[in-house]
Write a protein that holds these residues in place. Structure first.
Motif, PDB file in Angstrom:
ATOM      1  N   SER A   1     -27.493 111.039  92.080  1.00  0.00           N
ATOM      2  CA  SER A   1     -28.168 109.748  91.910  1.00  0.00           C
ATOM      3  C   SER A   1     -28.350 109.034  93.249  1.00  0.00           C
ATOM      4  O   SER A   1     -29.386 108.394  93.481  1.00  0.00           O
ATOM      5  CB  SER A   1     -27.403 108.862  90.929  1.00  0.00           C
TER       6      SER A   1
ATOM      7  N   THR B   1     -31.216 110.745  94.903  1.00  0.00           N
ATOM      8  CA  THR B   1     -32.466 110.358  94.244  1.00  0.00           C
ATOM      9  C   THR B   1     -32.933 108.993  94.738  1.00  0.00           C
ATOM     10  O   THR B   1     -34.123 108.805  95.020  1.00  0.00           O
ATOM     11  CB  THR B   1     -32.297 110.366  92.715  1.00  0.00           C
ATOM     12  N   ARG B   2     -32.024 108.043  94.855  1.00  0.00           N
ATOM     13  CA  ARG B   2     -32.393 106.705  95.355  1.00  0.00           C
ATOM     14  C   ARG B   2     -32.912 106.783  96.794  1.00  0.00           C
ATOM     15  O   ARG B   2     -33.925 106.166  97.135  1.00  0.00           O
ATOM     16  CB  ARG B   2     -31.208 105.744  95.268  1.00  0.00           C
TER      17      ARG B   2
ATOM     18  N   ARG C   1     -36.355 108.414  96.879  1.00  0.00           N
ATOM     19  CA  ARG C   1     -37.386 107.485  96.392  1.00  0.00           C
ATOM     20  C   ARG C   1     -37.760 106.479  97.488  1.00  0.00           C
ATOM     21  O   ARG C   1     -38.923 106.130  97.644  1.00  0.00           O
ATOM     22  CB  ARG C   1     -36.925 106.760  95.133  1.00  0.00           C
TER      23      ARG C   1
ATOM     24  N   GLN D   1     -41.307 108.414  95.424  1.00  0.00           N
ATOM     25  CA  GLN D   1     -41.171 109.081  94.131  1.00  0.00           C
ATOM     26  C   GLN D   1     -39.838 109.829  94.077  1.00  0.00           C
ATOM     27  O   GLN D   1     -39.191 110.036  95.093  1.00  0.00           O
ATOM     28  CB  GLN D   1     -42.344 110.010  93.844  1.00  0.00           C
ATOM     29  N   THR D   2     -39.458 110.214  92.882  1.00  0.00           N
ATOM     30  CA  THR D   2     -38.183 110.906  92.704  1.00  0.00           C
ATOM     31  C   THR D   2     -38.292 112.351  93.201  1.00  0.00           C
ATOM     32  O   THR D   2     -39.398 112.901  93.289  1.00  0.00           O
ATOM     33  CB  THR D   2     -37.767 110.935  91.222  1.00  0.00           C
TER      34      THR D   2
END
Length: 85
Positions: free
Chosen positions: A55, A58-59, A62, A67-68
């Protein structure tokens, strides 16, 4: 790099870059390559890049790309980029 750390720090400051910015650029480049060219799971990519959790990766991804990682990987597949491994 064959220069003293203070000299490197001064050059980075003069160019407006810092260690963290350079590290993030390198992480983003490695992440893009792994997402586009492999099927390595996000958790493994996150760990390889020094993130404690997928996670957090992912942050960060982004922030870098807008985008993820999952969306980035899917877009690459739709563009016909091959996936090895």
């Amino acid at each position: 790099m064959k220069m003293h750390r203070r000299t490197l720090t001064r050059h980075l400051k003069d160019s407006g870059m810092g260690y963290r910015a350079i590290a993030n650029e390198v992480r983003f480049e490695i992440a893009r390559q792994l997402l586009e060219d492999t099927e390595v799971p996000l958790g493994q990519i996150a760990a390889a890049l020094g993130y404690s959790e997928a996670s957090a990766f992912t942050r960060a991804f982004r922030r870098w790309s807008g985008q993820t990682p999952t969306a980035w990987r899917a877009d690459g597949r739709e563009d016909g980029l091959p996936a090895s491994m």
